[in-house]
Design a protein around this motif. Sequence first.
Motif, PDB file in Angstrom:
ATOM      1  N   VAL A 191       0.833  -1.209   0.000  1.00 31.74           N
ATOM      2  CA  VAL A 191       0.000   0.000   0.000  1.00 31.74           C
ATOM      3  C   VAL A 191       0.867   1.259   0.000  1.00 31.74           C
ATOM      4  CG1 VAL A 191      -2.014  -1.057   1.064  1.00 31.74           C
ATOM      5  CG2 VAL A 191      -0.195  -0.207   2.526  1.00 31.74           C
ATOM      6  N   SER A 192       2.060   1.154  -0.554  1.00 23.77           N
ATOM      7  CA  SER A 192       2.967   2.306  -0.583  1.00 23.77           C
ATOM      8  C   SER A 192       2.776   3.159  -1.830  1.00 23.77           C
ATOM      9  CB  SER A 192       4.422   1.820  -0.504  1.00 23.77           C
ATOM     10  OG  SER A 192       4.722   0.934  -1.576  1.00 23.77           O
ATOM     11  N   SER A 193       1.793   2.838  -2.646  1.00 21.27           N
ATOM     12  CA  SER A 193       1.515   3.628  -3.848  1.00 21.27           C
ATOM     13  C   SER A 193       0.009   3.794  -3.993  1.00 21.27           C
ATOM     14  CB  SER A 193       2.074   2.925  -5.091  1.00 21.27           C
ATOM     15  OG  SER A 193       1.401   1.697  -5.319  1.00 21.27           O
ATOM     16  N   LEU A 194      -0.386   4.730  -4.848  1.00 20.71           N
ATOM     17  CA  LEU A 194      -1.812   4.961  -5.072  1.00 20.71           C
ATOM     18  C   LEU A 194      -2.464   3.722  -5.670  1.00 20.71           C
ATOM     19  CD1 LEU A 194      -4.232   6.878  -5.098  1.00 20.71           C
ATOM     20  CD2 LEU A 194      -3.504   7.659  -7.373  1.00 20.71           C
ATOM     21  N   TYR A 195      -1.763   3.052  -6.592  1.00 17.01           N
ATOM     22  CA  TYR A 195      -2.328   1.843  -7.179  1.00 17.01           C
ATOM     23  C   TYR A 195      -2.493   0.765  -6.120  1.00 17.01           C
ATOM     24  CZ  TYR A 195      -3.048  -2.154 -10.254  1.00 17.01           C
ATOM     25  OH  TYR A 195      -3.581  -3.260 -10.857  1.00 17.01           O
ATOM     26  N   GLY A 196      -1.518   0.646  -5.217  1.00 22.99           N
ATOM     27  CA  GLY A 196      -1.620  -0.338  -4.145  1.00 22.99           C
ATOM     28  C   GLY A 196      -2.801  -0.071  -3.235  1.00 22.99           C
ATOM     29  N   LEU A 197      -3.033   1.206  -2.921  1.00 19.57           N
ATOM     30  CA  LEU A 197      -4.183   1.554  -2.085  1.00 19.57           C
ATOM     31  C   LEU A 197      -5.485   1.222  -2.807  1.00 19.57           C
ATOM     32  CD1 LEU A 197      -3.020   4.968  -0.582  1.00 19.57           C
ATOM     33  CD2 LEU A 197      -3.430   2.847   0.676  1.00 19.57           C
ATOM     34  N   SER A 198      -5.519   1.467  -4.108  1.00 17.29           N
ATOM     35  CA  SER A 198      -6.738   1.152  -4.854  1.00 17.29           C
ATOM     36  C   SER A 198      -6.996  -0.350  -4.849  1.00 17.29           C
ATOM     37  CB  SER A 198      -6.622   1.674  -6.292  1.00 17.29           C
ATOM     38  OG  SER A 198      -5.695   0.901  -7.052  1.00 17.29           O
ATOM     39  N   GLU A 199      -5.933  -1.162  -4.931  1.00 16.05           N
ATOM     40  CA  GLU A 199      -6.099  -2.605  -4.879  1.00 16.05           C
ATOM     41  C   GLU A 199      -6.569  -3.057  -3.496  1.00 16.05           C
ATOM     42  OE1 GLU A 199      -5.442  -5.242  -7.416  1.00 16.05           O
ATOM     43  OE2 GLU A 199      -6.048  -3.381  -8.401  1.00 16.05           O
ATOM     44  N   LEU A 200      -6.107  -2.340  -2.458  1.00 10.98           N
ATOM     45  CA  LEU A 200      -6.567  -2.654  -1.102  1.00 10.98           C
ATOM     46  C   LEU A 200      -8.073  -2.455  -0.996  1.00 10.98           C
ATOM     47  CD1 LEU A 200      -5.805  -3.272   1.914  1.00 10.98           C
ATOM     48  CD2 LEU A 200      -5.718  -0.792   2.229  1.00 10.98           C
ATOM     49  N   PHE A 201      -8.566  -1.311  -1.474  1.00 14.02           N
ATOM     50  CA  PHE A 201     -10.006  -1.044  -1.424  1.00 14.02           C
ATOM     51  C   PHE A 201     -10.775  -2.011  -2.325  1.00 14.02           C
ATOM     52  CE2 PHE A 201      -8.484   3.466  -0.525  1.00 14.02           C
ATOM     53  CZ  PHE A 201      -8.594   3.292   0.846  1.00 14.02           C
ATOM     54  N   LEU A 202     -10.155  -2.385  -3.444  1.00 12.13           N
ATOM     55  CA  LEU A 202     -10.796  -3.322  -4.368  1.00 12.13           C
ATOM     56  C   LEU A 202     -11.052  -4.668  -3.696  1.00 12.13           C
ATOM     57  CD1 LEU A 202     -11.548  -3.844  -7.460  1.00 12.13           C
ATOM     58  CD2 LEU A 202      -9.290  -4.899  -7.599  1.00 12.13           C
ATOM     59  N   LYS A 203     -10.048  -5.178  -2.978  1.00 11.68           N
ATOM     60  CA  LYS A 203     -10.193  -6.481  -2.330  1.00 11.68           C
ATOM     61  C   LYS A 203     -11.017  -6.389  -1.044  1.00 11.68           C
ATOM     62  CE  LYS A 203      -6.046  -8.609  -4.263  1.00 11.68           C
ATOM     63  NZ  LYS A 203      -6.830  -9.558  -5.068  1.00 11.68           N
ATOM     64  N   ALA A 204     -11.010  -5.232  -0.409  1.00 11.92           N
ATOM     65  CA  ALA A 204     -11.802  -5.068   0.816  1.00 11.92           C
ATOM     66  C   ALA A 204     -13.292  -4.967   0.522  1.00 11.92           C
ATOM     67  CB  ALA A 204     -11.340  -3.824   1.577  1.00 11.92           C
ATOM     68  N   THR A 205     -13.644  -4.536  -0.696  1.00 12.24           N
ATOM     69  CA  THR A 205     -15.058  -4.320  -1.039  1.00 12.24           C
ATOM     70  C   THR A 205     -15.908  -5.573  -0.887  1.00 12.24           C
ATOM     71  OG1 THR A 205     -14.597  -2.433  -2.486  1.00 12.24           O
ATOM     72  CG2 THR A 205     -16.623  -3.660  -2.897  1.00 12.24           C
ATOM     73  N   PRO A 206     -15.568  -6.702  -1.538  1.00 12.97           N
ATOM     74  CA  PRO A 206     -16.420  -7.892  -1.353  1.00 12.97           C
ATOM     75  C   PRO A 206     -16.386  -8.425   0.072  1.00 12.97           C
ATOM     76  CG  PRO A 206     -14.443  -8.447  -2.600  1.00 12.97           C
ATOM     77  CD  PRO A 206     -14.484  -6.965  -2.503  1.00 12.97           C
ATOM     78  N   LEU A 207     -15.243  -8.295   0.748  1.00 16.90           N
ATOM     79  CA  LEU A 207     -15.152  -8.773   2.129  1.00 16.90           C
ATOM     80  C   LEU A 207     -16.107  -7.997   3.028  1.00 16.90           C
ATOM     81  CD1 LEU A 207     -11.276  -9.178   2.512  1.00 16.90           C
ATOM     82  CD2 LEU A 207     -12.976 -11.008   2.345  1.00 16.90           C
ATOM     83  N   ALA A 208     -16.143  -6.674   2.871  1.00 12.98           N
ATOM     84  CA  ALA A 208     -17.015  -5.851   3.717  1.00 12.98           C
ATOM     85  C   ALA A 208     -18.487  -6.135   3.426  1.00 12.98           C
ATOM     86  CB  ALA A 208     -16.711  -4.370   3.490  1.00 12.98           C
ATOM     87  N   ILE A 209     -18.842  -6.250   2.153  1.00  7.45           N
ATOM     88  CA  ILE A 209     -20.246  -6.478   1.795  1.00  7.45           C
ATOM     89  C   ILE A 209     -20.725  -7.815   2.354  1.00  7.45           C
ATOM     90  CG2 ILE A 209     -21.836  -6.867  -0.122  1.00  7.45           C
ATOM     91  CD1 ILE A 209     -20.158  -4.914  -1.783  1.00  7.45           C
ATOM     92  N   ILE A 210     -19.924  -8.866   2.164  1.00  6.12           N
ATOM     93  CA  ILE A 210     -20.326 -10.194   2.656  1.00  6.12           C
ATOM     94  C   ILE A 210     -20.366 -10.213   4.179  1.00  6.12           C
ATOM     95  CG2 ILE A 210     -19.741 -12.644   2.695  1.00  6.12           C
ATOM     96  CD1 ILE A 210     -18.258 -12.183   0.028  1.00  6.12           C
ATOM     97  N   ALA A 211     -19.345  -9.632   4.818  1.00  4.92           N
ATOM     98  CA  ALA A 211     -19.245  -9.699   6.278  1.00  4.92           C
ATOM     99  C   ALA A 211     -20.373  -8.943   6.973  1.00  4.92           C
ATOM    100  CB  ALA A 211     -17.897  -9.152   6.738  1.00  4.92           C
ATOM    101  N   ILE A 212     -20.879  -7.871   6.357  1.00  5.58           N
ATOM    102  CA  ILE A 212     -22.017  -7.153   6.950  1.00  5.58           C
ATOM    103  C   ILE A 212     -23.213  -8.091   7.058  1.00  5.58           C
ATOM    104  CG2 ILE A 212     -23.740  -5.363   6.508  1.00  5.58           C
ATOM    105  CD1 ILE A 212     -21.240  -4.212   7.628  1.00  5.58           C
ATOM    106  N   GLY A 213     -23.501  -8.821   5.988  1.00  4.36           N
ATOM    107  CA  GLY A 213     -24.625  -9.764   6.017  1.00  4.36           C
ATOM    108  C   GLY A 213     -24.403 -10.879   7.017  1.00  4.36           C
ATOM    109  N   LEU A 214     -23.176 -11.409   7.072  1.00 12.37           N
ATOM    110  CA  LEU A 214     -22.892 -12.476   8.029  1.00 12.37           C
ATOM    111  C   LEU A 214     -23.025 -11.982   9.461  1.00 12.37           C
ATOM    112  CD1 LEU A 214     -19.793 -14.233   6.401  1.00 12.37           C
ATOM    113  CD2 LEU A 214     -22.194 -14.904   6.283  1.00 12.37           C
ATOM    114  N   ALA A 215     -22.604 -10.751   9.710  1.00 13.23           N
ATOM    115  CA  ALA A 215     -22.667 -10.208  11.067  1.00 13.23           C
ATOM    116  C   ALA A 215     -24.099 -10.155  11.582  1.00 13.23           C
ATOM    117  CB  ALA A 215     -22.038  -8.813  11.113  1.00 13.23           C
TER     118      ALA A 215
END
Length: 361
Positions: free
Chosen positions: A54-78
Amino acid sequence: MRARLEPRGGVSAAMMVLTPLIAVGVTLIAGAILFAALGFDPGLALYTFFVKPVSSLYGLSELFLKATPLAIIAIGLAFGFRANVWNIGAEGQFTLGAVCGGGVALALHGVDSFLVLPAMALAGIAGGLAWAAVPAFLRVRFNANEILTSLMLTYVAILVLSYLVHGPWRDPEGLNFPESRMFEDPALLPVILDETRLSIAAPIALLIVLAGWLVLSRAFVGFQIKVVGQSPAAASYAGFSEKKLIWTVLCASGALAGLAGMFEVSGPIGQLHPVISPGYGFTAIIVAFLGRLHPVGVLFASLLVALSYLGGELAQIELKLPLALTGVFQGMLLFFLLGTDVLIRYRIRFRPRGARIAAGG
């Protein structure tokens, strides 16, 4: 000496917040020890795994990209976990959402309309919801364990996807590879950051987190979920329908997982192929518990766990470590989180064996 666990008088609210941070810290220490045992400099290895991605803008964008499905699924599971309804089959619901959303994209191939994406989203939601409705029906009608039924349906969903991309949906111009044709532009999510893969799914995930918080803190169904989870007897006395709530939380979690699946195939993947998910549906279970089943906590936990995916990929490239290292870190994180949870609820007592026998134990 014999060790035993004794319940504490109460659970500290502060420790409930701090234990995920403690688990993360202990995981980093264990990771450093693991890297040293493998012959790598622990500092450099941890930097490569957790900072460099996450030391670059592209890396940060990839972080948010991979966090998106995790957050959406985990909200429903919670939602379900708070009500003691254990949906372990989000991976299958994610896959069916991808199949249904992708099926609409393929059916509307050649149609240039802004309605393609909404139709795909509705199909993805319907697919995930329908797949979660099966264990809901079995639980309500036959009292079948939803852990087993939802988990087993995951493998059925993966086989359905495999059949389709090897058979009727295989790209006729794809040189016999098991994949569908690439989706056209109307079926692809708009990118919100130039020269990255970050799509509109990320802000939608934030809206879902906000909606989840509002449901749990302001809506009557959120109050029902809390009461049923903490005291089923009190919920029954208050007239809350446990069966209705089972249907609600399972279908809601399935719908969100299906939406996440549709976002995945219409975003970074852009087509259907045999492997849609690197295990998002299972990893979201860790995210839900690491976030303390709270939408805001889930948001931050999804970013942390998404970082483990990026770090595992970079460690594979630069350190020549196996990609399975991602699963090792996620497993250690869950193990230490569960361990700290036990210790805030119980204290360890050591007693001589003779004293235990004399007491009749």
